[in-house]
Design a protein around this motif. Structure first.
Motif, PDB file in Angstrom:
ATOM      1  N   SER A 316      36.638  25.414  47.882  1.00  0.00           N
ATOM      2  CA  SER A 316      36.515  25.893  46.506  1.00  0.00           C
ATOM      3  C   SER A 316      37.231  24.922  45.575  1.00  0.00           C
ATOM      4  O   SER A 316      38.425  24.671  45.728  1.00  0.00           O
ATOM      5  CB  SER A 316      37.132  27.287  46.378  1.00  0.00           C
ATOM      6  N   THR A 318      38.170  23.608  41.574  1.00  0.00           N
ATOM      7  CA  THR A 318      38.259  23.908  40.160  1.00  0.00           C
ATOM      8  C   THR A 318      38.987  22.762  39.456  1.00  0.00           C
ATOM      9  O   THR A 318      39.301  21.746  40.092  1.00  0.00           O
ATOM     10  CB  THR A 318      38.911  25.285  39.910  1.00  0.00           C
ATOM     11  N   ALA A 363      34.478  29.983  38.014  1.00  0.00           N
ATOM     12  CA  ALA A 363      34.720  31.073  38.970  1.00  0.00           C
ATOM     13  C   ALA A 363      35.964  30.810  39.806  1.00  0.00           C
ATOM     14  O   ALA A 363      36.817  31.698  39.977  1.00  0.00           O
ATOM     15  CB  ALA A 363      33.506  31.252  39.875  1.00  0.00           C
ATOM     16  N   ASN A 364      36.109  29.592  40.320  1.00  0.00           N
ATOM     17  CA  ASN A 364      37.275  29.282  41.141  1.00  0.00           C
ATOM     18  C   ASN A 364      38.547  29.203  40.297  1.00  0.00           C
ATOM     19  O   ASN A 364      39.635  29.539  40.769  1.00  0.00           O
ATOM     20  CB  ASN A 364      37.051  27.969  41.889  1.00  0.00           C
ATOM     21  N   ARG A 366      39.139  31.070  37.656  1.00  0.00           N
ATOM     22  CA  ARG A 366      39.561  32.442  37.383  1.00  0.00           C
ATOM     23  C   ARG A 366      40.264  33.044  38.598  1.00  0.00           C
ATOM     24  O   ARG A 366      41.250  33.771  38.456  1.00  0.00           O
ATOM     25  CB  ARG A 366      38.353  33.288  36.957  1.00  0.00           C
ATOM     26  N   LYS A 367      39.771  32.726  39.776  1.00  0.00           N
ATOM     27  CA  LYS A 367      40.442  33.245  40.966  1.00  0.00           C
ATOM     28  C   LYS A 367      41.832  32.638  41.101  1.00  0.00           C
ATOM     29  O   LYS A 367      42.795  33.324  41.476  1.00  0.00           O
ATOM     30  CB  LYS A 367      39.603  32.960  42.212  1.00  0.00           C
ATOM     31  N   THR A 374      34.149  36.629  37.792  1.00  0.00           N
ATOM     32  CA  THR A 374      33.786  35.245  38.117  1.00  0.00           C
ATOM     33  C   THR A 374      33.559  34.396  36.876  1.00  0.00           C
ATOM     34  O   THR A 374      33.348  33.194  36.983  1.00  0.00           O
ATOM     35  CB  THR A 374      32.496  35.219  38.953  1.00  0.00           C
TER      36      THR A 374
END
Length: 480
Positions: A316, A318, A363-364, A366-367, A374
């Motif tokens: 993942s 970002t 999305a990544n 935000r995680k 997302t």
């Protein structure tokens, strides 16, 4: 109060078609509906996108103003002491507002240099208050280190080359009694109790493996597993950190982190520039995210991260600004463009499409920062979005061109019309609505100028310290 936004185009996410002539409605911080096929607007055209995320930053002033220019991290990080926050609230507000102005709904604050002017819980409260005033979501992690304050090893040889007063100055600035793992966990708990909330996610923040003892790293891993708290940490940013890790972890630093339970989907690792293929595979298999910081890596001559390879093996990915965007303006859109252009493929082989990259970065991110959802713009999702001036982006209007493709060809923060976070407009036409950013930055400049004299001893000690640092790293951890 119900609100409506009319747009010529709306990009909900990479798995959905671009919508044309839409009305987005939101209420109470949530998107309530998106209607397509409404009559076209007669005014300026707008493109609506998911709001961006600055997934790695430190909420600090711009470093070049303090002479931290064109030097490797190992010197830069000491030189940047000249930018120690003079007022934590003002400094954080300035950094958070710059990210908001660049379209970010959420930002990681990996707080590496406290001001020392107040208790750390109070300083965290000041930063949370700054975020609330700006209107941005934040993750906050107090960075911790308990070893290697000067170099990645015994700093006595560096300090011994300094004259008595210069040595005393450097020791006073950088050599302090380390915090115990237990004390750090308790402090993080206290900060969480003070500032955690719907828009503030408190995380654990070990600074990096070269700065953290095994007991500290293992305590962080254990606490994260017990509480579910996220972790944010630098890893393998420079060639010297790579050499140090190989010398101290002959079986592999990433393997060690995996074996102690440090790697998990709760973890975000910044940089990973010098991670090897087998290490990237372990990171990907664990669900750990990598946040890449292209411009910062170039400013600090750290190298090029294997981001395309990491993406191909399922990691993942970002993006973060790290306080050192290309023009030190925190332009997240330009930063994402640089990452996409450099890592997006060679020839006819593409790593991802611009649409895919925008979706995964948001999305990544935000995680990584604990922001809900997302980022995809759908009914029931958080109302976090930006509007782009499509007339300026598509300035020639010769023929239909995909606006996301155009965005990644020539977009920058100047095209942003509005930034909406949790249903609240926090930026309009380049102006932060919750704070007066130009006035804050002017006030900060005045304070820094007035306080510059307090660092005269450090500036006098800098030339011999810089030379000694270079000699140590090239001798101890340079290429052999």
């Amino acid at each position: 109060m119900p609100m409506e936004v009319t747009a010529h185009s709306l990009f909900s996410g990479p798995d959905r078609a671009l919508l044309e002539n839409v009305v987005l409605r939101h209420d109470g911080g949530v998107i309530t509906s998106i209607s397509e096929g409404v009559p076209p607007t007669t005014g300026p055209r707008a493109l609506v996108l998911p709001a961006f995320v600055n997934a790695h930053d430190h909420a600090r002033p711009t470093a070049s103003s303090f002479g931290a220019i064109g030097m490797p991290l190992e010197s830069w990080i000491l030189r940047s002491a000249l930018g120690t926050p003079v007022d934590p609230y003002l400094t954080a507000t300035s950094a958070l507002a710059r990210s908001a102005r660049a379209g970010c709904a959420s930002m990681m604050v990996h707080y590496t240099r406290p001001s020392g002017t107040m208790p750390l819980v109070d300083e965290a409260k000041a930063i949370a208050r700054a975020a609330s005033d700006v209107g941005i979501r934040i993750a906050f992690a107090l960075a911790v280190r308990d070893q290697n304050p000067i170099v990645y090893g015994d700093g006595e040889s560096v300090l011994s080359e300094l004259h008595g007063d210069d040595r005393k100055t450097i020791e006073q600035l950088f050599v302090r009694a380390p915090m115990s793992p237990k004390a750090y966990i308790e402090l993080t708990d206290a900060i969480a109790a003070a500032i955690s909330g719907p828009k503030v996610d408190v995380q654990l923040g070990p600074a990096g493996v070269q700065w953290c003892s095994k007991p500290l790293l293992e305590a962080v891993a254990e606490n994260s597993a017990l509480t579910g708290r996220r972790i944010h940490m630098h890893l393998l940013e420079t060639i010297y950190q790579r050499a140090w890790a190989d010398a101290h972890f002959p079986d592999g630093i990433v393997r060690y982190l995996r074996d102690i339970g440090f790697l998990s989907d709760r973890l975000t690792l910044a940089h990973c520039i010098h991670a090897r293929p087998d290490e990237i595979e372990m990171i990907a298999a664990s669900g750990t995210r990598i946040v890449t910081n292209f411009s910062s890596n170039m400013h600090l001559r750290s190298g090029f991260a294997p981001i395309a390879a990491a993406h191909r093996c399922g990691c993942s990915i970002t993006v973060g600004v790290d306080g050192l965007a290309l023009d030190e303006d925190d332009d997240m859109l330009r930063e994402m463009r640089l990452v996409q252009m450099f890592h997006g493929g060679v020839g006819f082989k593409r790593t991802w499409t611009p649409q895919e990259f925008l979706g995964l970065a948001v999305a990544n991110g935000r995680k990584a920062t604990g922001a809900p959802g997302t980022g995809a713009l759908l009914p029931g999702a958080p109302a976090d979005f930006v509007t782009i001036d499509l007339d300026r982006l598509d300035r020639d209007q010769i023929m239909p061109v995909d606006p996301i493709e155009l965005l990644f060809a020539r977009g920058n923060a100047s095209l942003l019309r509005e930034v909406v976070v949790d249903g609240r407009t926090i930026v309009s036409d380049g102006r932060c609505l919750g704070v007066d950013l130009p006035a804050i930055e002017q006030e900060l400049r005045g304070i820094y100028r007035a306080n510059a004299g307090k660092f005269e001893n450090f500036q006098r000690a800098w030339p011999p310290l810089s030379a000694s640092l270079q000699n140590w790293f090239e001798t101890q951890l340079g290429c052999r």
